[in-house]
Enzyme design. Sequence first.
Site, PDB file in Angstrom:
ATOM      1  N   ASN A  42       0.826  -1.199   0.000  1.00 18.11           N
ATOM      2  CA  ASN A  42       0.000   0.000   0.000  1.00 18.11           C
ATOM      3  C   ASN A  42       0.867   1.257   0.000  1.00 18.11           C
ATOM      4  O   ASN A  42       1.975   1.278   0.541  1.00 18.11           O
ATOM      5  CB  ASN A  42      -0.990  -0.002   1.170  1.00 18.11           C
ATOM      6  CG  ASN A  42      -0.364  -0.151   2.532  1.00 18.11           C
ATOM      7  OD1 ASN A  42       0.507  -0.983   2.747  1.00 18.11           O
ATOM      8  ND2 ASN A  42      -0.831   0.652   3.482  1.00 18.11           N
ATOM      9  N   GLU A  44       0.149   5.123   0.893  1.00 16.36           N
ATOM     10  CA  GLU A  44      -0.801   6.094   1.426  1.00 16.36           C
ATOM     11  C   GLU A  44      -0.566   7.486   0.851  1.00 16.36           C
ATOM     12  O   GLU A  44       0.506   7.809   0.347  1.00 16.36           O
ATOM     13  CB  GLU A  44      -0.677   6.179   2.942  1.00 16.36           C
ATOM     14  CG  GLU A  44      -1.253   5.003   3.657  1.00 16.36           C
ATOM     15  CD  GLU A  44      -1.226   5.156   5.164  1.00 16.36           C
ATOM     16  OE1 GLU A  44      -1.804   4.276   5.816  1.00 16.36           O
ATOM     17  OE2 GLU A  44      -0.631   6.124   5.702  1.00 16.36           O
ATOM     18  N   CYS A  53      -4.064   0.759  -2.697  1.00 16.61           N
ATOM     19  CA  CYS A  53      -4.002  -0.494  -1.942  1.00 16.61           C
ATOM     20  C   CYS A  53      -2.953  -1.415  -2.544  1.00 16.61           C
ATOM     21  O   CYS A  53      -2.640  -1.338  -3.732  1.00 16.61           O
ATOM     22  CB  CYS A  53      -5.355  -1.192  -1.965  1.00 16.61           C
ATOM     23  SG  CYS A  53      -6.683  -0.260  -1.194  1.00 16.61           S
ATOM     24  N   GLU A  55      -3.108  -4.519  -3.340  1.00 21.46           N
ATOM     25  CA  GLU A  55      -3.614  -5.365  -4.424  1.00 21.46           C
ATOM     26  C   GLU A  55      -3.600  -4.632  -5.765  1.00 21.46           C
ATOM     27  O   GLU A  55      -3.210  -5.201  -6.789  1.00 21.46           O
ATOM     28  CB  GLU A  55      -5.049  -5.828  -4.120  1.00 21.46           C
ATOM     29  CG  GLU A  55      -5.183  -6.607  -2.827  1.00 21.46           C
ATOM     30  CD  GLU A  55      -5.516  -5.761  -1.604  1.00 21.46           C
ATOM     31  OE1 GLU A  55      -6.237  -6.263  -0.728  1.00 21.46           O
ATOM     32  OE2 GLU A  55      -5.057  -4.598  -1.515  1.00 21.46           O
TER      33      GLU A  55
END
Length: 131
Positions: A42, A44, A53, A55
């Site tokens: 991830n 941010e 994210c 994924e």
Amino acid sequence: MSLERWIELAWEVREHAYAPYSQFRVGAVLVGSQGQCFQGCNVENLSFGLTNCAERVALGSAVAAGVREICQVVVVADTEIPISPCGACRQVLAEFGNPEVWLVNRHRSEVFRLEDLLPRAREGILDRRGD
């Protein structure tokens, strides 16, 4: 490559997560139909809404490499119960097949098919068969 190795790679990439605001680090590994392996963590952003994210970071790498079918997804986090991909990640992953999704923490793992986590992902508002 084995599931154990994919899990190990997901934990390794989790260490590179950029999570200065939440301190919540996630790692992911996606496996393509030809066995290609892609890692993501991830990333941010202060606005949180622009956070990427793990994924979707891994999926971006897979797509950039020409992969169009994902067979396995591994998501790891240091949480009490294994975490699941968010709704946005589920929907984006659904574009690339119905992979097994392994949710892993330090103590256990769970496995689902993506369609079990997001039923009818490819139908929704575009499904006109009911008209």
